[in-house]
Design a protein around this motif. Structure first.
Motif, PDB file in Angstrom:
ATOM      1  N   GLY A  35      10.789   9.313   4.426  1.00  0.00           N
ATOM      2  CA  GLY A  35      12.206   8.997   4.459  1.00  0.00           C
ATOM      3  C   GLY A  35      12.565   8.221   5.713  1.00  0.00           C
ATOM      4  O   GLY A  35      12.742   7.009   5.682  1.00  0.00           O
ATOM      5  N   ALA A  36      12.616   8.905   6.845  1.00  0.00           N
ATOM      6  CA  ALA A  36      12.924   8.243   8.115  1.00  0.00           C
ATOM      7  C   ALA A  36      11.711   7.482   8.610  1.00  0.00           C
ATOM      8  O   ALA A  36      10.601   8.020   8.644  1.00  0.00           O
ATOM      9  CB  ALA A  36      13.361   9.277   9.154  1.00  0.00           C
ATOM     10  N   PRO A  37      11.879   6.211   9.008  1.00  0.00           N
ATOM     11  CA  PRO A  37      10.735   5.439   9.479  1.00  0.00           C
ATOM     12  C   PRO A  37      10.262   5.936  10.834  1.00  0.00           C
ATOM     13  O   PRO A  37      10.987   6.617  11.564  1.00  0.00           O
ATOM     14  CB  PRO A  37      11.294   4.017   9.587  1.00  0.00           C
ATOM     15  N   GLY A  38       9.028   5.589  11.184  1.00  0.00           N
ATOM     16  CA  GLY A  38       8.531   5.985  12.487  1.00  0.00           C
ATOM     17  C   GLY A  38       7.108   5.531  12.718  1.00  0.00           C
ATOM     18  O   GLY A  38       6.360   5.259  11.783  1.00  0.00           O
ATOM     19  N   LYS A  97       7.188  16.691  14.840  1.00  0.00           N
ATOM     20  CA  LYS A  97       8.349  15.982  14.274  1.00  0.00           C
ATOM     21  C   LYS A  97       8.069  15.453  12.872  1.00  0.00           C
ATOM     22  O   LYS A  97       8.914  14.773  12.283  1.00  0.00           O
ATOM     23  CB  LYS A  97       8.733  14.812  15.181  1.00  0.00           C
ATOM     24  N   ALA A  98       6.905  15.752  12.333  1.00  0.00           N
ATOM     25  CA  ALA A  98       6.484  15.135  11.078  1.00  0.00           C
ATOM     26  C   ALA A  98       7.451  15.393   9.930  1.00  0.00           C
ATOM     27  O   ALA A  98       7.792  14.480   9.163  1.00  0.00           O
ATOM     28  CB  ALA A  98       5.083  15.619  10.706  1.00  0.00           C
ATOM     29  N   PHE A  99       7.917  16.629   9.788  1.00  0.00           N
ATOM     30  CA  PHE A  99       8.783  16.949   8.652  1.00  0.00           C
ATOM     31  C   PHE A  99      10.145  16.270   8.751  1.00  0.00           C
ATOM     32  O   PHE A  99      10.847  16.146   7.733  1.00  0.00           O
ATOM     33  CB  PHE A  99       8.938  18.462   8.516  1.00  0.00           C
ATOM     34  N   ASP A 100      10.518  15.796   9.935  1.00  0.00           N
ATOM     35  CA  ASP A 100      11.764  15.039  10.077  1.00  0.00           C
ATOM     36  C   ASP A 100      11.677  13.694   9.366  1.00  0.00           C
ATOM     37  O   ASP A 100      12.700  13.053   9.124  1.00  0.00           O
ATOM     38  CB  ASP A 100      12.081  14.797  11.559  1.00  0.00           C
ATOM     39  N   HIS A 101      10.460  13.267   9.045  1.00  0.00           N
ATOM     40  CA  HIS A 101      10.254  11.946   8.451  1.00  0.00           C
ATOM     41  C   HIS A 101       9.933  12.013   6.962  1.00  0.00           C
ATOM     42  O   HIS A 101       9.685  10.976   6.342  1.00  0.00           O
ATOM     43  CB  HIS A 101       9.132  11.224   9.196  1.00  0.00           C
ATOM     44  N   LEU A 145      11.819  22.303  -0.872  1.00  0.00           N
ATOM     45  CA  LEU A 145      10.429  22.687  -1.108  1.00  0.00           C
ATOM     46  C   LEU A 145       9.691  22.865   0.212  1.00  0.00           C
ATOM     47  O   LEU A 145       9.741  21.996   1.087  1.00  0.00           O
ATOM     48  CB  LEU A 145       9.713  21.616  -1.942  1.00  0.00           C
ATOM     49  N   ASP A 146       9.003  23.987   0.338  1.00  0.00           N
ATOM     50  CA  ASP A 146       8.093  24.232   1.459  1.00  0.00           C
ATOM     51  C   ASP A 146       6.683  23.902   0.970  1.00  0.00           C
ATOM     52  O   ASP A 146       6.147  24.596   0.099  1.00  0.00           O
ATOM     53  CB  ASP A 146       8.177  25.691   1.896  1.00  0.00           C
ATOM     54  N   ILE A 169      -7.760  20.854   4.923  1.00  0.00           N
ATOM     55  CA  ILE A 169      -8.405  20.815   6.234  1.00  0.00           C
ATOM     56  C   ILE A 169      -7.424  20.298   7.278  1.00  0.00           C
ATOM     57  O   ILE A 169      -7.262  20.878   8.357  1.00  0.00           O
ATOM     58  CB  ILE A 169      -9.664  19.927   6.184  1.00  0.00           C
ATOM     59  N   PHE A 170      -6.775  19.182   6.953  1.00  0.00           N
ATOM     60  CA  PHE A 170      -5.768  18.585   7.829  1.00  0.00           C
ATOM     61  C   PHE A 170      -4.410  18.768   7.175  1.00  0.00           C
ATOM     62  O   PHE A 170      -4.112  18.130   6.157  1.00  0.00           O
ATOM     63  CB  PHE A 170      -6.058  17.104   8.052  1.00  0.00           C
ATOM     64  N   PRO A 171      -3.552  19.633   7.703  1.00  0.00           N
ATOM     65  CA  PRO A 171      -2.238  19.860   7.090  1.00  0.00           C
ATOM     66  C   PRO A 171      -1.325  18.644   7.248  1.00  0.00           C
ATOM     67  O   PRO A 171      -1.621  17.711   8.009  1.00  0.00           O
ATOM     68  CB  PRO A 171      -1.707  21.075   7.848  1.00  0.00           C
ATOM     69  N   ILE A 172      -0.230  18.687   6.533  1.00  0.00           N
ATOM     70  CA  ILE A 172       0.669  17.532   6.460  1.00  0.00           C
ATOM     71  C   ILE A 172       1.108  17.024   7.837  1.00  0.00           C
ATOM     72  O   ILE A 172       1.060  15.803   8.082  1.00  0.00           O
ATOM     73  CB  ILE A 172       1.876  17.867   5.565  1.00  0.00           C
ATOM     74  N   PRO A 173       1.548  17.872   8.763  1.00  0.00           N
ATOM     75  CA  PRO A 173       1.966  17.325  10.067  1.00  0.00           C
ATOM     76  C   PRO A 173       0.857  16.552  10.774  1.00  0.00           C
ATOM     77  O   PRO A 173       1.103  15.501  11.382  1.00  0.00           O
ATOM     78  CB  PRO A 173       2.376  18.572  10.855  1.00  0.00           C
TER      79      PRO A 173
END
Length: 296
Positions: free
Chosen positions: A150-153, A160-164, A208-209, A233-237
């Motif tokens: 959503g938010a660019p970065g 801060k990953a979930f902010d995007h 959604l979590d 192995i590597f979570p979303i953040p």
């Protein structure tokens, strides 16, 4: 909230799904009088901070003139602006099954995420056929949780990953296994036309979590894959932090987060897809993405 791209006879439009099946849709194009932020899913994602409150109000009290039933669901983003980002080997059991199929012992996880892409021409929507090309004699499936930026970065820290993240959908990384190995890299075997089913809708991030969701794949009614996102192995953040290092992520970018064990090539003997087969990829909290296989 579940956002969808659909066609009820007037071309692709954006909407809000108001029932469990996708049969009842609030047409945002009609509700807004054709306003530009609602014209496409990419436009809606870019404008979401400004229009979210209005969409929420319309969904709570849908204007009767904007209600649609029985529409054809399309891929949530029918034509991504860029290639779809994908993550390889992100579940340990999937790594091990692949090694076993090649006669190799289990191995430790990769030291960093392994990224590749699928072109926009690979994207198809619910119930659209994934094509079995003569060049692809080892066609396979891979259910995945897909996230939408959503938010660019750029250089986004994991904290801060979930902010995007705008939301989540289901992906199926349809793969040509022998092509994947013949060319010494993954793009050719994973970039064929109609090899990236997405849908059936986007569940917004506030609903959604994604940390511990069940993922399943059923082929012709037979369960094949069954795992949970907590086994990544590597979570979303971490994925977002790694991918965005020196690389700008933009609204509407799609990231497939990897597939669990149970793929066809690792079975004994291997069981590849053929015309007439039906794949049903499901992710808890989102739904089911159905994809038939047809000869090209």
């Amino acid at each position: 909230m579940r956002l969808v791209t659909f066609d009820a006879g007037a071309g692709a439009r954006t909407g809000v799904v108001l029932d469990e099946t996708g049969a009842s849709i609030l047409d945002l194009t009609a509700a807004s009088g054709g306003a530009a932020p609602f014209a496409t899913m990419l436009a809606l994602i870019a404008a979401w901070p400004e229009v979210k409150a209005q969409v929420t109000d319309w969904a709570a009290a849908p204007p009767a003139a904007a209600m649609v039933t029985g529409a054809k669901l399309l891929a949530p983003i029918p034509r991504p602006a860029k290639n779809v980002f994908c993550v390889g080997r992100n579940y340990q059991a999937h790594i091990n099954e692949g090694l076993k199929a090649r006669g190799a012992p289990p191995a430790p996880p990769p030291p960093a995420p392994e990224f590749f892409t699928k072109p926009p021409t690979a994207v198809i929507g619910p119930d659209e056929p994934s094509l079995h090309f003569p060049i692809n004699d080892a066609m396979d499936y891979e259910v995945e949780l897909a996230l939408i930026i959503g938010a660019p970065g750029r250089d986004i820290p994991a904290a801060k990953a979930f902010d995007h993240i705008f939301g989540y959908t289901i992906g199926n990384d349809v793969t040509g296994r022998r092509l994947q190995r013949k060319h010494g890299q993954w793009f050719k075997g994973k970039g064929l036309d109609a090899s990236c089913p997405l849908g059936p809708w986007i569940v917004t991030a506030d609903a959604l979590d994604p940390s511990d969701l069940q993922l399943t794949m059923v082929v012709n009614g037979e369960p094949r894959q069954d795992s949970r996102t907590s086994n990544m192995i590597f979570p979303i953040p971490f994925l977002i932090e790694s991918l965005s290092g020196g690389l700008t992520l933009e609204p509407g970018d799609i990231i497939l987060t990897g597939t669990p064990h149970g793929v066809g090539y690792a079975m004994d003997p291997p069981r590849y897809l053929k015309a007439g087969d039906v794949m049903e990829a499901s992710v808890e909290g989102i739904g089911t993405l159905r994809t038939p296989v047809a000869d090209a």
